[in-house]
Structures are given as C-alpha cells and as structure tokens.
Design a protein around this motif. Structure first.
Motif, PDB file in Angstrom:
ATOM      1  N   ALA A 425     146.771  68.110  -5.344  1.00  0.00           N
ATOM      2  CA  ALA A 425     146.103  69.263  -4.724  1.00  0.00           C
ATOM      3  C   ALA A 425     145.727  70.239  -5.826  1.00  0.00           C
ATOM      4  O   ALA A 425     146.593  70.712  -6.567  1.00  0.00           O
ATOM      5  N   ILE A 435     151.289  72.982  -2.057  1.00  0.00           N
ATOM      6  CA  ILE A 435     151.947  72.190  -1.018  1.00  0.00           C
ATOM      7  C   ILE A 435     153.331  72.777  -0.773  1.00  0.00           C
ATOM      8  O   ILE A 435     154.182  72.793  -1.665  1.00  0.00           O
ATOM      9  N   ILE A 456     150.129  73.321   3.672  1.00  0.00           N
ATOM     10  CA  ILE A 456     149.419  73.888   2.535  1.00  0.00           C
ATOM     11  C   ILE A 456     149.167  75.370   2.791  1.00  0.00           C
ATOM     12  O   ILE A 456     148.857  75.769   3.922  1.00  0.00           O
ATOM     13  N   VAL A 464     140.808  74.414  -1.891  1.00  0.00           N
ATOM     14  CA  VAL A 464     141.790  73.406  -2.282  1.00  0.00           C
ATOM     15  C   VAL A 464     141.154  72.023  -2.121  1.00  0.00           C
ATOM     16  O   VAL A 464     140.564  71.726  -1.081  1.00  0.00           O
ATOM     17  N   LEU A 466     142.172  68.193  -2.011  1.00  0.00           N
ATOM     18  CA  LEU A 466     143.304  67.286  -1.821  1.00  0.00           C
ATOM     19  C   LEU A 466     142.798  65.854  -1.987  1.00  0.00           C
ATOM     20  O   LEU A 466     141.848  65.435  -1.319  1.00  0.00           O
TER      21      LEU A 466
END
Length: 584
Positions: A425, A435, A456, A464, A466
């Motif tokens: 992430a 996280i 999150i 973000v 991921l």
C-alpha cells in the motif's frame, strides 16, 4: 344479499381505514434527479412494516408471504439481496443513491445473518436460503456454493436491532454471482412482492424495457428487525428499492421504433455561427447549458396510474430535485410542496386520475448541487502473461479536511491464488503504513475461495494504491464455461465505510485455455482408425483367396447362373413356407 354487502363494506372500512394503526405500515416514493442535461436518476423506494409477533404467527399484511415463509424456514434474521448492472460514474454523477447503502456489485450479491448454533448448521440453512431465493426470483442463486461463499469479519455490520439472545448465534454469510445477467425475469418477482404489484402507484412506471436499457441500474431488497427507541413493539421491515440512470434521448425513443435512425436535417441543431455551416455541413450546437425537455410518459412509456391506495401515510409519492426557479408542470389537482433547501419539491397526487410531470426545455441558470462521495475507488489488472498477474486498486479521499477509515474486502475465486507477501500500500507514491488491520483466509482448491479484508486509513486529500500479485490455476476442461475464451468474472471489491458499502467494478480474468478442438480431432482420428481396422479384418474373415489359374476357370456367365439358381431356391422355399402357414 344486502346483509352480505353491508358486511363487506364494514370489513373494508375496518381494514383499510386510514385511522387504523396499520395506516403507516406501507409507503412508497419516487425521487427524480437530473444528473446531466441528458441523464436522469430515478430512485424508487418501497417500505413495508409488520410486527414481529404477527410475523412469527404468519399473519402477513403488507409483508410478502412468499418471502416471509422462506426467512422463517431458513432461520434468517436479516437479509440483503442485490441485482445490479452497469457502472456508476462517481466523478460525473456524484455520490451514489442512498449513499451506497443499497448498492450491490455487478450481477447478484447476497448477504444474510442466519441463526444457528454451529457453523455446519449455518451452512445448511444458508444452502436452504439460496435455493429458495433462486426459485422465488428466477435467478441462479443456487450456484452460490462453498467456493463463492465467505464469512466477512470486518466488512458488514447488522443494520437491524437484534436481541442479545439471538445475536450470539448469528452467522454472517456472503455470496456473489458476478456473471449473472439481470433481466426481466428478476423484475417480475420483485414487483409481485409489492402490495400494489405494479398496477397502481409509482410501481406502475416500472417497465423492463426501460429499466434494463438504463446506463446503470440496481434492485435491492433489505429485510431487518427495527425496534423503536420509545420502547414500542419491534417490527420487521422490508425495503425494496430500484435505482436507474436513464438516458433521456434513448428513453424517449418510441417502442415501435427502437432502432436509432439519423435525425432529419430540419431537426438538427447546428451552430450557424461557424463559417463552414451549410445545407450539407452541420457543427452540433452546444446544448449543455439547456435542460432537455422530458415527461414521465416519455421516459417511462406512460404516465403514473394514480397513487397506491394502500400508501396512506401522508408521504408525497413523487419528488424531483431541481431548483425552485425551474418550471415544472403537473396534472390537474396535484398539490406541490417545496422544501426549505431550495432544490427539492414533492407532489401529492390526485387519487382520481393519472399523474403526469413535464419538465420543459429551458436554460440552466442554476443546478442542484451533487453530493461528493466519501471515496473514489477503481480497480484493474496489472502485469502480463498467462501464468501470473496482479491487481491494483486506487483509492482516493476527496475531502480536504477529513480522513477516511474503511475496510477493503476481496472475495476471489479459488483459481486466483493470492500471494499475501506481495500486498503493498503506497500513499501519494510513498511507502507508508496505512494498513491498520488485516484478515486473510487462503483458498482451497475447488472448496473455497480467497478472503482478504484490510482496514485502511486514508488522510485528507490523499490517494492510496493497493497492489498484490496472484497466480492463475489451470482448470480441468470440464470446468470451463462454453465461452471459455471470454474470461472469468471476478466479483467487485467491497469497501465498507461505517454503515455504507460501495463497490468497485468487476474484473475479467483470462485463464490459460486449452484447445477445445482437440477432443473433436481425437474422436475423428479414432473413428477413422477403427473404421479402417474393421474393414481390413472383415475382408480377411469373409473373403476367399484363390489362385489366378483357378480364377480363370470360372466363367462369368456360369457364376451368374449359379447366383440366379441360389436366388430361385431361396424364393421357392420362402413361398412354400407361406402356403403352409396359410393352410394351418
């Protein structure tokens, strides 16, 4: 006869009088909201209530009996069912209807709280529930097996009020069918659950040709227990909603002329200020500053067939979100009520006639503000090759002041094996710890899929990214669908923000596909070899081999005479046999 008529009149007054306590047990409302000069969001909401005591005694009034008996048989305390198609464009259309609380992933999505003492008992009741709902809604819910079922840990919370005695034995199960095609066969059972069943009220506007021609549509059913704060008797509430984004120009097309045809020259709206404008050259005129004219009968095919007589709670059944300065024309005898925000007005219908609403074409000096979504989310595949791949989810917090805490959940099929150590992430392109918590349940081949839940925290005005890698499994040739080269639908990710859950789009996963023409080639080759072998062996068994000198002694005429003699003997023998049978 008069006494019987008087009794019927008394019973009708007794059960349908607005002064009874059941008058507020059902209400419905339609909210129209223009999203664009050529797009319209129509949100249908139907809500029915019944007391838990009446429900347990199977004393159904507005609650549909067919669904209620299924819930009782499967010991289901809370149910959420979704049928969805299309993609919601959050950047252009703003926040989702109902904040995303009644949205589902593409295809069919189902989650429920089932009361059971053990997990095995809960799985059995979940199987009963999916099979019964499959028959009720003409859907493929019976295909939600163990490979498509998960038990969310952080993503969903009960929306109803459950007693402490039953809350300890509640099991949450969730299943999806992203490949399911939603169609009119699912809309018809949906309408049969309503008290007016599409014959009157706002449900009379629902037409499968219009609904499934929409750019985006979602049908939802929510059943949950509600206990008022004042300590009154708890009720079981069912809420049915239909949301659809309609293209105004496409919806206004006559049903007897569904094929779009070129517009006549005299109907074209051209920008005459262009120097190259002529009788055969037209530059389209910018109409974004004008609202296109439309009416209910043009959008839905006919006007609203009066209010539903069972909805007597005093709530206006039709509302539209446009500035108060806009001109809106309605049928005679309709009362208009404007709210204090300046952007919404509702209409109380005339019970003795149809309702028509017309929004004329006019210049847009003011638009209703679009609500900003809590989160922007998009997901896609990354990587290349037939063996491995990756998934990338881009999550953006549009707020400039508030951070967003949410749970990101993936429900992946067993043939998409996730590598947890590759989960990364990045926030604004930098590796930072965003996280907060994670739950992971690996897949088992042909038994269960992968379940991943990640909590999150995104700061204000941040993005973000991921990512994670996965490996593709090779299936047996009998496990491929008929259109194997199309790919496999992957269920959308579920993002839970408080009591609201939004979905990303589905993904299409290509898997290594065998050459399905090979079985055909093998069958043809094997059949050819067997035919040649049989012919060769048959010739060896029945053919007589003689020398050339012996074969020359045989005269062709003599051979013919011998064959004719054999045939005559056979015919004579057969005729004698028939004569003997006749004599007997």
């Amino acid at each position: 006869m008069r006494q019987f008529q008087s009794l019927l009149l008394f019973l009708s007054i007794l059960f349908f009088s607005p002064s009874r306590s059941h008058a507020s047990d059902y209400h419905e409302q339609l909210v129209l909201r223009p999203l664009h000069p050529s797009l319209l969001l129509a949100s249908f909401n139907f809500q029915s209530n019944t007391t838990l005591a009446s429900f347990d005694q199977q004393n159904f009034r507005y609650f549909p009996r067919s669904l209620g008996q299924i819930l009782q048989h499967a010991n289901t305390r809370e149910l959420h069912l979704r049928f969805s198609l299309g993609r919601w464009d959050a950047e252009s259309w703003g926040a989702r209807p109902w904040g995303g609380a009644r949205e589902g992933g593409t295809g069919v999505e189902l989650w429920a709280w089932v009361e059971a003492e053990t997990d095995e008992e809960a799985d059995g009741r979940w199987l009963t529930l999916t099979n019964a709902l499959s028959g009720l809604f003409c859907a493929s819910l019976n295909f939600i097996d163990s490979t498509r079922t998960i038990r969310p840990v952080m993503s969903f919370q009960p929306a109803g009020n459950h007693a402490n005695s039953t809350g300890e034995n509640l099991h949450l199960l969730h299943g999806t069918l992203p490949r399911e095609v939603v169609c009119t066969e699912n809309l018809t059972p949906f309408l049969k659950l309503l008290p007016c069943k599409g014959k009157a009220g706002i449900s009379s506007l629902l037409d499968g040709h219009k609904l499934f021609d929409a750019s985006w549509q979602s049908m939802s059913i929510d059943v949950q227990p509600i206990c008022p704060a004042d300590g009154s008797e708890c009720q079981l509430q069912i809420t049915q909603t239909i949301d659809m984004v309609l293209d105004i120009q496409r919806s206004k097309r006559p049903r007897d002329n569904p094929i779009p045809r070129p517009v006549a020259y005299e109907e074209l709206k051209c920008n005459t200020s262009k120097p190259y404008n002529s009788h055969d050259t037209c530059f389209p005129l910018d109409t974004s500053a004008q609202e296109e004219e439309w009416s209910l009968s043009q959008i839905f095919g006919h006007s609203l067939k009066g209010p539903c007589p069972l909805a007597t709670d005093g709530i206006d059944p039709v509302c539209i979100d446009v500035p108060h300065a806009r001109n809106v024309y309605t049928s005679h005898g309709v009362q208009e009520h404007k709210d204090t925000t300046g952007y919404k007005r509702c209409f109380q219908l005339n019970p003795e006639g149809d309702f028509e609403l017309i929004l004329p074409e006019q210049d847009i000096s003011e638009k209703s503000p679009l609500e900003q979504p809590l989160l922007y989310a998009e997901r896609s595949f990354i990587g290349y090759g037939q063996e491995r791949g990756g998934v990338q989810a881009i999550l953006t917090n549009p707020s400039l002041t508030e951070s967003v805490d949410f749970v990101y959940m993936e429900s992946l099929p067993w043939f998409m094996k996730l590598y947890l150590h590759t989960l990364k992430a990045k926030i604004n392109g930098q590796d930072k710890s965003v996280i907060q918590e994670m739950y992971y349940r690996p897949a088992l081949d042909r038994k269960r899929g992968t379940q991943l839940e990640v909590r999150i925290l995104i700061p204000a005005n941040s993005t973000v990214v991921l990512t994670y890698d996965f490996e593709k499994a090779i299936l047996r040739y009998t496990e491929y669908p008929p259109d194997a080269n199309r790919g496999f639908d992957i269920a959308p990710a579920v993002i839970t923000i408080g009591d609201v859950s939004i979905r990303t789009t589905t993904l299409l996963l290509p898997l290594p596909t065998p050459d399905f023409s090979m079985p055909y080639n093998v069958i043809i080759l094997t059949s050819t070899v067997m035919a040649l072998s049989f012919g060769f062996i048959f010739n060896l068994l029945v053919r007589r081999f003689v020398g050339i000198d012996e074969a020359e002694k045989w005269d062709v005429r003599a051979v013919r005479l011998k064959i004719a003699a054999v045939v005559r003997r056979f015919v004579s023998r057969f005729s004698k046999k028939e004569k003997v049978e006749k004599k007997e």
